[in-house]
Design a protein around this motif. Structure first.
Motif, PDB file in Angstrom:
ATOM      1  N   GLU A  23       0.975  -1.283   0.062  1.00  0.00           N
ATOM      2  CA  GLU A  23      -0.060   0.141   0.001  1.00  0.00           C
ATOM      3  C   GLU A  23       0.814   1.254  -0.053  1.00  0.00           C
ATOM      4  N   GLU A  24       0.309   2.304   0.250  1.00  0.00           N
ATOM      5  CA  GLU A  24       1.082   3.513   0.080  1.00  0.00           C
ATOM      6  C   GLU A  24       2.049   3.613   0.937  1.00  0.00           C
ATOM      7  N   LEU A  25       3.234   4.141   0.700  1.00  0.00           N
ATOM      8  CA  LEU A  25       4.533   4.257   1.542  1.00  0.00           C
ATOM      9  C   LEU A  25       4.526   5.529   2.030  1.00  0.00           C
ATOM     10  N   ASP A  26       3.883   5.479   3.170  1.00  0.00           N
ATOM     11  CA  ASP A  26       4.117   6.908   3.950  1.00  0.00           C
ATOM     12  C   ASP A  26       4.860   6.422   5.247  1.00  0.00           C
ATOM     13  N   HIS A  27       4.853   7.865   6.206  1.00  0.00           N
ATOM     14  CA  HIS A  27       5.466   7.633   7.417  1.00  0.00           C
ATOM     15  C   HIS A  27       5.097   6.238   8.238  1.00  0.00           C
ATOM     16  N   HIS A  28       3.663   6.105   8.339  1.00  0.00           N
ATOM     17  CA  HIS A  28       3.322   5.152   9.406  1.00  0.00           C
ATOM     18  C   HIS A  28       3.771   3.688   8.907  1.00  0.00           C
ATOM     19  N   VAL A  29       3.828   3.362   7.332  1.00  0.00           N
ATOM     20  CA  VAL A  29       4.452   2.264   7.021  1.00  0.00           C
ATOM     21  C   VAL A  29       5.695   1.990   6.920  1.00  0.00           C
ATOM     22  N   VAL A  30       6.367   3.199   6.973  1.00  0.00           N
ATOM     23  CA  VAL A  30       7.811   3.279   6.743  1.00  0.00           C
ATOM     24  C   VAL A  30       8.335   3.003   8.243  1.00  0.00           C
ATOM     25  N   LYS A  31       7.737   3.346   9.225  1.00  0.00           N
ATOM     26  CA  LYS A  31       8.396   2.957  10.645  1.00  0.00           C
ATOM     27  C   LYS A  31       8.367   1.592  10.661  1.00  0.00           C
ATOM     28  N   GLU A  32       7.218   0.745  10.490  1.00  0.00           N
ATOM     29  CA  GLU A  32       7.209  -0.458  10.654  1.00  0.00           C
ATOM     30  C   GLU A  32       8.010  -1.263   9.752  1.00  0.00           C
ATOM     31  N   LEU A  33       8.136  -0.751   8.556  1.00  0.00           N
ATOM     32  CA  LEU A  33       8.901  -1.464   7.557  1.00  0.00           C
ATOM     33  C   LEU A  33      10.664  -1.259   7.873  1.00  0.00           C
ATOM     34  N   ARG A  34      10.924  -0.153   8.199  1.00  0.00           N
ATOM     35  CA  ARG A  34      12.368   0.050   8.878  1.00  0.00           C
ATOM     36  C   ARG A  34      12.718  -0.730  10.084  1.00  0.00           C
ATOM     37  N   VAL A  35      11.994  -1.077  10.955  1.00  0.00           N
ATOM     38  CA  VAL A  35      12.395  -1.974  11.760  1.00  0.00           C
ATOM     39  C   VAL A  35      12.470  -3.479  11.685  1.00  0.00           C
ATOM     40  N   ARG A  36      11.356  -3.862  10.957  1.00  0.00           N
ATOM     41  CA  ARG A  36      11.476  -5.323  10.477  1.00  0.00           C
ATOM     42  C   ARG A  36      12.442  -5.519   9.557  1.00  0.00           C
ATOM     43  N   SER A  37      12.662  -4.842   8.425  1.00  0.00           N
ATOM     44  CA  SER A  37      13.639  -5.032   7.621  1.00  0.00           C
ATOM     45  C   SER A  37      14.972  -4.960   8.087  1.00  0.00           C
ATOM     46  N   ASP A  38      15.384  -4.104   9.031  1.00  0.00           N
ATOM     47  CA  ASP A  38      16.612  -4.099   9.734  1.00  0.00           C
ATOM     48  C   ASP A  38      16.984  -5.115  10.435  1.00  0.00           C
ATOM     49  N   LYS A  39      15.906  -5.704  11.391  1.00  0.00           N
ATOM     50  CA  LYS A  39      16.052  -7.159  11.908  1.00  0.00           C
ATOM     51  C   LYS A  39      16.379  -8.151  10.955  1.00  0.00           C
ATOM     52  N   LEU A  40      15.841  -7.972   9.724  1.00  0.00           N
ATOM     53  CA  LEU A  40      16.381  -9.048   8.673  1.00  0.00           C
ATOM     54  C   LEU A  40      17.701  -8.961   8.419  1.00  0.00           C
ATOM     55  N   ILE A  41      18.174  -7.604   8.158  1.00  0.00           N
ATOM     56  CA  ILE A  41      19.292  -7.459   7.722  1.00  0.00           C
ATOM     57  C   ILE A  41      20.516  -7.848   8.571  1.00  0.00           C
ATOM     58  N   GLN A  42      20.201  -7.572  10.044  1.00  0.00           N
ATOM     59  CA  GLN A  42      21.086  -7.692  11.005  1.00  0.00           C
ATOM     60  C   GLN A  42      21.047  -9.414  11.362  1.00  0.00           C
ATOM     61  N   ALA A  43      20.373 -10.043  10.979  1.00  0.00           N
ATOM     62  CA  ALA A  43      20.378 -11.367  11.114  1.00  0.00           C
ATOM     63  C   ALA A  43      21.391 -12.212  10.331  1.00  0.00           C
ATOM     64  N   GLY A  44      21.915 -11.264   9.403  1.00  0.00           N
ATOM     65  CA  GLY A  44      23.298 -11.945   8.656  1.00  0.00           C
ATOM     66  C   GLY A  44      22.887 -12.667   7.370  1.00  0.00           C
ATOM     67  N   ASN A  45      21.899 -12.691   6.966  1.00  0.00           N
ATOM     68  CA  ASN A  45      21.650 -13.538   5.703  1.00  0.00           C
ATOM     69  C   ASN A  45      21.089 -12.781   4.454  1.00  0.00           C
ATOM     70  N   VAL A  46      21.230 -11.250   4.641  1.00  0.00           N
ATOM     71  CA  VAL A  46      20.722 -10.438   3.513  1.00  0.00           C
ATOM     72  C   VAL A  46      21.936  -9.686   3.197  1.00  0.00           C
ATOM     73  N   LYS A  47      22.382  -9.617   1.858  1.00  0.00           N
ATOM     74  CA  LYS A  47      23.201  -8.921   1.202  1.00  0.00           C
ATOM     75  C   LYS A  47      22.620  -7.881   0.179  1.00  0.00           C
ATOM     76  N   HIS A  48      21.542  -8.166  -0.533  1.00  0.00           N
ATOM     77  CA  HIS A  48      21.006  -7.311  -1.476  1.00  0.00           C
ATOM     78  C   HIS A  48      19.314  -7.069  -0.994  1.00  0.00           C
ATOM     79  N   ILE A  49      18.859  -5.931  -1.192  1.00  0.00           N
ATOM     80  CA  ILE A  49      17.428  -5.594  -0.771  1.00  0.00           C
ATOM     81  C   ILE A  49      16.626  -5.139  -2.046  1.00  0.00           C
ATOM     82  N   ILE A  50      15.378  -5.748  -2.287  1.00  0.00           N
ATOM     83  CA  ILE A  50      14.843  -5.433  -3.570  1.00  0.00           C
ATOM     84  C   ILE A  50      13.316  -4.985  -2.794  1.00  0.00           C
TER      85      ILE A  50
END
Length: 116
Positions: A23-50
């Motif tokens: 859905e629309e990418l506004d500040h409400h969705v961005v906050k949720e997405l930032r937290v979750r994606s950063d956790k997945l990146i920090q888990a160590g399995n992610v090199k690229h993001i699409i």
């Protein structure tokens, strides 16, 4: 492996984290997405993001910040950031902001995974 949230679906293919924004990418969705994606990146399995924007008609400046932040995180890991399914409205924002100078654009997530 697919993780789902209300506004976003995540899929891990090899070292590529695909983020399907639904859905629309506004500040409400961005906050949720930032937290979750950063956790997945920090888990160590992610090199690229699409980021897949097939279901997105609108993105505000917080979306630009989100993409820039994730770009910086994976860049330090030797990775790349790509976008797919970009419609006219979001494409205009990417062009005006200069994001296409640092991220790659593909038609589909499959194409992006094959090229990253």
């Amino acid at each position: 492996m697919i993780k789902e949230m209300e506004h976003v679906h995540y899929e891990l293919q090899g070292q590529c984290l695909i983020i399907y924004v639904t859905e629309e990418l506004d500040h409400h969705v961005v906050k949720e997405l930032r937290v979750r994606s950063d956790k997945l990146i920090q888990a160590g399995n992610v090199k690229h993001i699409i980021f897949d924007f097939s279901a997105v008609d609108f993105m505000d400046s917080s979306g630009i910040g989100l993409i820039m932040g994730r770009y910086k995180k994976v860049m330090f890991l030797g990775g790349k950031t790509a976008v797919t399914g970009v419609g006219k409205g979001v494409d205009r924002i990417f062009k005006l902001s200069g994001l296409y100078q640092i991220i790659e654009r593909y038609e589909t997530p499959k194409e992006a995974v094959e090229n990253l």
